[in-house]
Scaffold this motif. Structure first.
Motif, PDB file in Angstrom:
ATOM      1  N   SER A  24       9.068  13.926 -21.039  1.00 35.78           N
ATOM      2  CA  SER A  24       9.197  15.280 -20.524  1.00 35.78           C
ATOM      3  C   SER A  24       9.386  15.251 -19.014  1.00 35.78           C
ATOM      4  N   ARG A  25      10.152  16.199 -18.481  1.00 35.44           N
ATOM      5  CA  ARG A  25      10.329  16.310 -17.035  1.00 35.44           C
ATOM      6  C   ARG A  25       9.335  17.304 -16.433  1.00 35.44           C
ATOM      7  N   ASP A  26       8.473  17.891 -17.268  1.00 29.18           N
ATOM      8  CA  ASP A  26       7.480  18.870 -16.814  1.00 29.18           C
ATOM      9  C   ASP A  26       6.224  18.127 -16.356  1.00 29.18           C
ATOM     10  N   VAL A  27       6.307  17.522 -15.167  1.00 23.33           N
ATOM     11  CA  VAL A  27       5.252  16.658 -14.636  1.00 23.33           C
ATOM     12  C   VAL A  27       4.843  17.180 -13.266  1.00 23.33           C
ATOM     13  N   ILE A  28       3.522  17.143 -12.990  1.00 21.15           N
ATOM     14  CA  ILE A  28       3.011  17.563 -11.690  1.00 21.15           C
ATOM     15  C   ILE A  28       2.231  16.421 -11.049  1.00 21.15           C
ATOM     16  N   LYS A  29       2.108  16.471  -9.721  1.00 21.34           N
ATOM     17  CA  LYS A  29       1.272  15.497  -9.029  1.00 21.34           C
ATOM     18  C   LYS A  29      -0.179  15.782  -9.372  1.00 21.34           C
ATOM     19  N   PHE A  30      -0.983  14.712  -9.525  1.00 21.36           N
ATOM     20  CA  PHE A  30      -2.359  14.855 -10.001  1.00 21.36           C
ATOM     21  C   PHE A  30      -3.299  13.972  -9.194  1.00 21.36           C
ATOM     22  N   GLY A  31      -3.221  14.050  -7.869  1.00 19.05           N
ATOM     23  CA  GLY A  31      -4.115  13.286  -7.016  1.00 19.05           C
ATOM     24  C   GLY A  31      -3.629  11.874  -6.778  1.00 19.05           C
ATOM     25  N   LYS A  32      -4.496  11.078  -6.157  1.00 16.93           N
ATOM     26  CA  LYS A  32      -4.186   9.682  -5.870  1.00 16.93           C
ATOM     27  C   LYS A  32      -5.338   8.799  -6.315  1.00 16.93           C
ATOM     28  N   GLN A  33      -5.011   7.547  -6.622  1.00 19.99           N
ATOM     29  CA  GLN A  33      -6.026   6.578  -6.990  1.00 19.99           C
ATOM     30  C   GLN A  33      -6.649   6.001  -5.734  1.00 19.99           C
ATOM     31  N   LYS A  34      -7.673   5.170  -5.898  1.00 18.67           N
ATOM     32  CA  LYS A  34      -8.350   4.567  -4.750  1.00 18.67           C
ATOM     33  C   LYS A  34      -7.420   3.703  -3.911  1.00 18.67           C
ATOM     34  N   ASN A  35      -6.428   3.079  -4.544  1.00 22.38           N
ATOM     35  CA  ASN A  35      -5.483   2.240  -3.802  1.00 22.38           C
ATOM     36  C   ASN A  35      -4.285   3.038  -3.306  1.00 22.38           C
ATOM     37  N   LYS A  36      -4.421   4.363  -3.253  1.00 24.74           N
ATOM     38  CA  LYS A  36      -3.448   5.300  -2.690  1.00 24.74           C
ATOM     39  C   LYS A  36      -2.147   5.362  -3.476  1.00 24.74           C
ATOM     40  N   VAL A  37      -2.195   5.111  -4.774  1.00 25.66           N
ATOM     41  CA  VAL A  37      -1.032   5.247  -5.641  1.00 25.66           C
ATOM     42  C   VAL A  37      -1.054   6.661  -6.219  1.00 25.66           C
ATOM     43  N   GLN A  38       0.079   7.349  -6.134  1.00 26.72           N
ATOM     44  CA  GLN A  38       0.175   8.727  -6.614  1.00 26.72           C
ATOM     45  C   GLN A  38       0.011   8.775  -8.132  1.00 26.72           C
ATOM     46  N   ARG A  39      -0.822   9.714  -8.613  1.00 27.05           N
ATOM     47  CA  ARG A  39      -0.979   9.938 -10.047  1.00 27.05           C
ATOM     48  C   ARG A  39      -0.220  11.192 -10.445  1.00 27.05           C
ATOM     49  N   HIS A  61      -5.328  -3.768  -8.815  1.00 24.58           N
ATOM     50  CA  HIS A  61      -5.868  -3.034  -7.672  1.00 24.58           C
ATOM     51  C   HIS A  61      -5.289  -3.602  -6.384  1.00 24.58           C
ATOM     52  N   LEU A  62      -3.969  -3.564  -6.287  1.00 26.35           N
ATOM     53  CA  LEU A  62      -3.262  -4.100  -5.135  1.00 26.35           C
ATOM     54  C   LEU A  62      -2.545  -2.974  -4.407  1.00 26.35           C
ATOM     55  N   SER A  63      -2.428  -3.120  -3.103  1.00 26.30           N
ATOM     56  CA  SER A  63      -1.658  -2.147  -2.334  1.00 26.30           C
ATOM     57  C   SER A  63      -0.168  -2.466  -2.507  1.00 26.30           C
ATOM     58  N   ASP A  64       0.672  -1.527  -2.098  1.00 29.98           N
ATOM     59  CA  ASP A  64       2.111  -1.742  -2.190  1.00 29.98           C
ATOM     60  C   ASP A  64       2.550  -2.914  -1.316  1.00 29.98           C
ATOM     61  N   ASP A  65       1.918  -3.077  -0.153  1.00 27.18           N
ATOM     62  CA  ASP A  65       2.258  -4.197   0.723  1.00 27.18           C
ATOM     63  C   ASP A  65       1.928  -5.541   0.076  1.00 27.18           C
ATOM     64  N   GLN A  66       0.801  -5.618  -0.616  1.00 31.25           N
ATOM     65  CA  GLN A  66       0.423  -6.862  -1.286  1.00 31.25           C
ATOM     66  C   GLN A  66       1.393  -7.174  -2.432  1.00 31.25           C
ATOM     67  N   ILE A  67       1.810  -6.161  -3.167  1.00 32.43           N
ATOM     68  CA  ILE A  67       2.764  -6.365  -4.259  1.00 32.43           C
ATOM     69  C   ILE A  67       4.094  -6.854  -3.708  1.00 32.43           C
ATOM     70  N   LEU A  68       4.568  -6.228  -2.634  1.00 34.99           N
ATOM     71  CA  LEU A  68       5.832  -6.658  -2.036  1.00 34.99           C
ATOM     72  C   LEU A  68       5.747  -8.082  -1.495  1.00 34.99           C
ATOM     73  N   GLN A  69       4.604  -8.444  -0.941  1.00 37.14           N
ATOM     74  CA  GLN A  69       4.433  -9.801  -0.445  1.00 37.14           C
ATOM     75  C   GLN A  69       4.455 -10.802  -1.601  1.00 37.14           C
ATOM     76  N   ILE A  70       3.831 -10.479  -2.713  1.00 32.37           N
ATOM     77  CA  ILE A  70       3.835 -11.360  -3.886  1.00 32.37           C
ATOM     78  C   ILE A  70       5.250 -11.536  -4.415  1.00 32.37           C
ATOM     79  N   VAL A  71       5.989 -10.448  -4.536  1.00 32.11           N
ATOM     80  CA  VAL A  71       7.359 -10.518  -5.038  1.00 32.11           C
ATOM     81  C   VAL A  71       8.245 -11.308  -4.079  1.00 32.11           C
ATOM     82  N   TYR A  72       8.085 -11.071  -2.785  1.00 34.95           N
ATOM     83  CA  TYR A  72       8.869 -11.804  -1.787  1.00 34.95           C
ATOM     84  C   TYR A  72       8.598 -13.299  -1.862  1.00 34.95           C
ATOM     85  N   LEU A  73       7.320 -13.684  -1.944  1.00 38.90           N
ATOM     86  CA  LEU A  73       6.980 -15.106  -2.027  1.00 38.90           C
ATOM     87  C   LEU A  73       7.509 -15.734  -3.306  1.00 38.90           C
TER      88      LEU A  73
END
Length: 80
Positions: A24-39, A61-73
């Motif tokens: 469905s495209r009927d989706v709303i923002k619903f806060g953020k998680q502790k690691n600042k990922v949009q829900r 429980h990784l930040s976006d920067d940590q994920i990008l660093q893992i993928v880059y490595l």
């Protein structure tokens, strides 16, 4: 924005995704998680999800920067 040779999308231009459960495209923002990922919450099936659902990093429980660093490595051949 560019950081360490990786080009990021502008965070202001992020569109709301469709529901991963009922498509469905009927989706709303619903806060953020502790690691600042949009829900998001689907107004049709009332499920809560984030953009990482269905990826390797969904319940990590990784930040976006940590994920990008893992993928880059990984892509450059270095070990984590």
């Amino acid at each position: 924005m560019q950081k360490n040779g990786i080009i990021f999308k502008d965070n202001d231009a992020v569109e709301i995704p469709s529901c991963h459960f009922c498509n469905s495209r009927d989706v709303i923002k619903f806060g953020k998680q502790k690691n600042k990922v949009q829900r998001y919450q689907c107004n049709t099936c009332h499920k809560i999800f984030n953009r990482r659902y269905g990826t390797l990093f969904y319940k990590k429980h990784l930040s976006d920067d940590q994920i990008l660093q893992i993928v880059y490595l990984f892509l450059t051949g270095y070990s984590i």
